[in-house]
Design an enzyme around this catalytic site. Sequence first.
Site, PDB file in Angstrom:
ATOM      1  N   ILE A  63      -3.775  39.868   4.517  1.00 36.42           N
ATOM      2  CA  ILE A  63      -5.194  39.659   4.823  1.00 36.42           C
ATOM      3  C   ILE A  63      -5.769  41.027   5.159  1.00 36.42           C
ATOM      4  O   ILE A  63      -5.203  41.752   5.975  1.00 36.42           O
ATOM      5  CB  ILE A  63      -5.429  38.640   5.972  1.00 36.42           C
ATOM      6  CG1 ILE A  63      -6.931  38.403   6.178  1.00 36.42           C
ATOM      7  CG2 ILE A  63      -4.754  39.067   7.254  1.00 36.42           C
ATOM      8  CD1 ILE A  63      -7.270  37.179   7.031  1.00 36.42           C
ATOM      9  N   VAL A  65      -9.544  43.470   5.390  1.00 32.62           N
ATOM     10  CA  VAL A  65     -11.001  43.561   5.402  1.00 32.62           C
ATOM     11  C   VAL A  65     -11.382  45.018   5.128  1.00 32.62           C
ATOM     12  O   VAL A  65     -10.798  45.932   5.732  1.00 32.62           O
ATOM     13  CB  VAL A  65     -11.554  43.125   6.783  1.00 32.62           C
ATOM     14  CG1 VAL A  65     -13.061  43.330   6.866  1.00 32.62           C
ATOM     15  CG2 VAL A  65     -11.189  41.665   7.061  1.00 32.62           C
ATOM     16  N   GLY A  73     -16.198  40.059  12.427  1.00 35.35           N
ATOM     17  CA  GLY A  73     -15.862  38.642  12.350  1.00 35.35           C
ATOM     18  C   GLY A  73     -15.396  38.170  10.984  1.00 35.35           C
ATOM     19  O   GLY A  73     -15.110  36.977  10.794  1.00 35.35           O
ATOM     20  N   ILE A  74     -15.328  39.095  10.014  1.00 32.95           N
ATOM     21  CA  ILE A  74     -14.972  38.690   8.652  1.00 32.95           C
ATOM     22  C   ILE A  74     -13.507  38.248   8.571  1.00 32.95           C
ATOM     23  O   ILE A  74     -13.192  37.203   7.983  1.00 32.95           O
ATOM     24  CB  ILE A  74     -15.261  39.843   7.660  1.00 32.95           C
ATOM     25  CG1 ILE A  74     -16.774  40.039   7.557  1.00 32.95           C
ATOM     26  CG2 ILE A  74     -14.642  39.577   6.294  1.00 32.95           C
ATOM     27  CD1 ILE A  74     -17.198  41.266   6.776  1.00 32.95           C
ATOM     28  N   GLU A  97       3.956  37.216   9.329  1.00 30.10           N
ATOM     29  CA  GLU A  97       4.682  38.324   9.955  1.00 30.10           C
ATOM     30  C   GLU A  97       3.714  39.460  10.191  1.00 30.10           C
ATOM     31  O   GLU A  97       2.806  39.669   9.378  1.00 30.10           O
ATOM     32  CB  GLU A  97       5.806  38.840   9.043  1.00 30.10           C
ATOM     33  CG  GLU A  97       7.062  38.028   9.080  1.00 30.10           C
ATOM     34  CD  GLU A  97       7.216  37.180   7.828  1.00 30.10           C
ATOM     35  OE1 GLU A  97       6.535  37.476   6.835  1.00 30.10           O
ATOM     36  OE2 GLU A  97       7.991  36.208   7.862  1.00 30.10           O
ATOM     37  N   TYR A 109      -4.781  37.607  15.208  1.00 28.94           N
ATOM     38  CA  TYR A 109      -3.955  36.400  15.082  1.00 28.94           C
ATOM     39  C   TYR A 109      -3.886  35.637  16.412  1.00 28.94           C
ATOM     40  O   TYR A 109      -3.987  34.411  16.439  1.00 28.94           O
ATOM     41  CB  TYR A 109      -2.548  36.762  14.608  1.00 28.94           C
ATOM     42  CG  TYR A 109      -2.501  37.456  13.252  1.00 28.94           C
ATOM     43  CD1 TYR A 109      -3.391  37.127  12.237  1.00 28.94           C
ATOM     44  CD2 TYR A 109      -1.555  38.445  12.994  1.00 28.94           C
ATOM     45  CE1 TYR A 109      -3.347  37.760  11.006  1.00 28.94           C
ATOM     46  CE2 TYR A 109      -1.507  39.082  11.753  1.00 28.94           C
ATOM     47  CZ  TYR A 109      -2.408  38.741  10.764  1.00 28.94           C
ATOM     48  OH  TYR A 109      -2.361  39.363   9.552  1.00 28.94           O
TER      49      TYR A 109
END
Length: 141
Positions: A63, A65, A73-74, A97, A109
Amino acid sequence: MTDEDLSWVVENERELHAFPWSEGNFADSLRAGYNCWVMRDEAEPVAYAVMLTVIDEAHLLNISVARTVQRRGIGGKLLEYLSSEAQRAGAIQFFLEVRPSNTAALALYERHGFVAIGRRKGYYPAADGRREDAIVMRREL
Ligand SMILES: CC(C)(COP(=O)(O)OP(=O)(O)OC[C@H]1O[C@@H](n2cnc3c(N)ncnc32)[C@H](O)[C@@H]1OP(=O)(O)O)[C@@H](O)C(=O)NCCC(=O)NCCS
């Protein structure tokens, strides 16, 4: 994510990660039918993610950005979207992980309900040929 997104994805991947995925890694993920997403603001790509869903488990593989739009906040929005997609596909648990040194990702997370459940010793390559542990995290869906 489609083949047309790959050049933008790979350019950002190289900028954002010390040990980036290659274009081949993303192309293979697309071919293999992993859940590969690009998030857009209007037409502009701002973030991407790769997730694997197997029976009742989802695994977050990437993930990211774009640097210029981080901390708005994306990442959180994309993570919640992935959670709902995983749930829709029948997953009841979401695993990932993360490097202990990646404080931004760890904070993201934890803020979104992931809890550390273990460590994989020397899981990641690190600078100067060393290795770094992975923290394994889980969230119930
Ligand atoms: C980790 C990452 C995806 C976060 O995306 P983001 O869009 O900036 O995250 P958000 O704006 O949704 O942040 C949500 C929360 O996460 C935490 N957080 C995010 N970035 C942080 C940072 N640099 N330092 C501390 N906490 C951070 C905060 O709690 C934040 O909430 P707040 O801004 O209200 O304090 C982004 O930093 C990134 O792409 N990093 C490089 C790639 C990477 O390491 N990916 C993860 C491993 S594959």
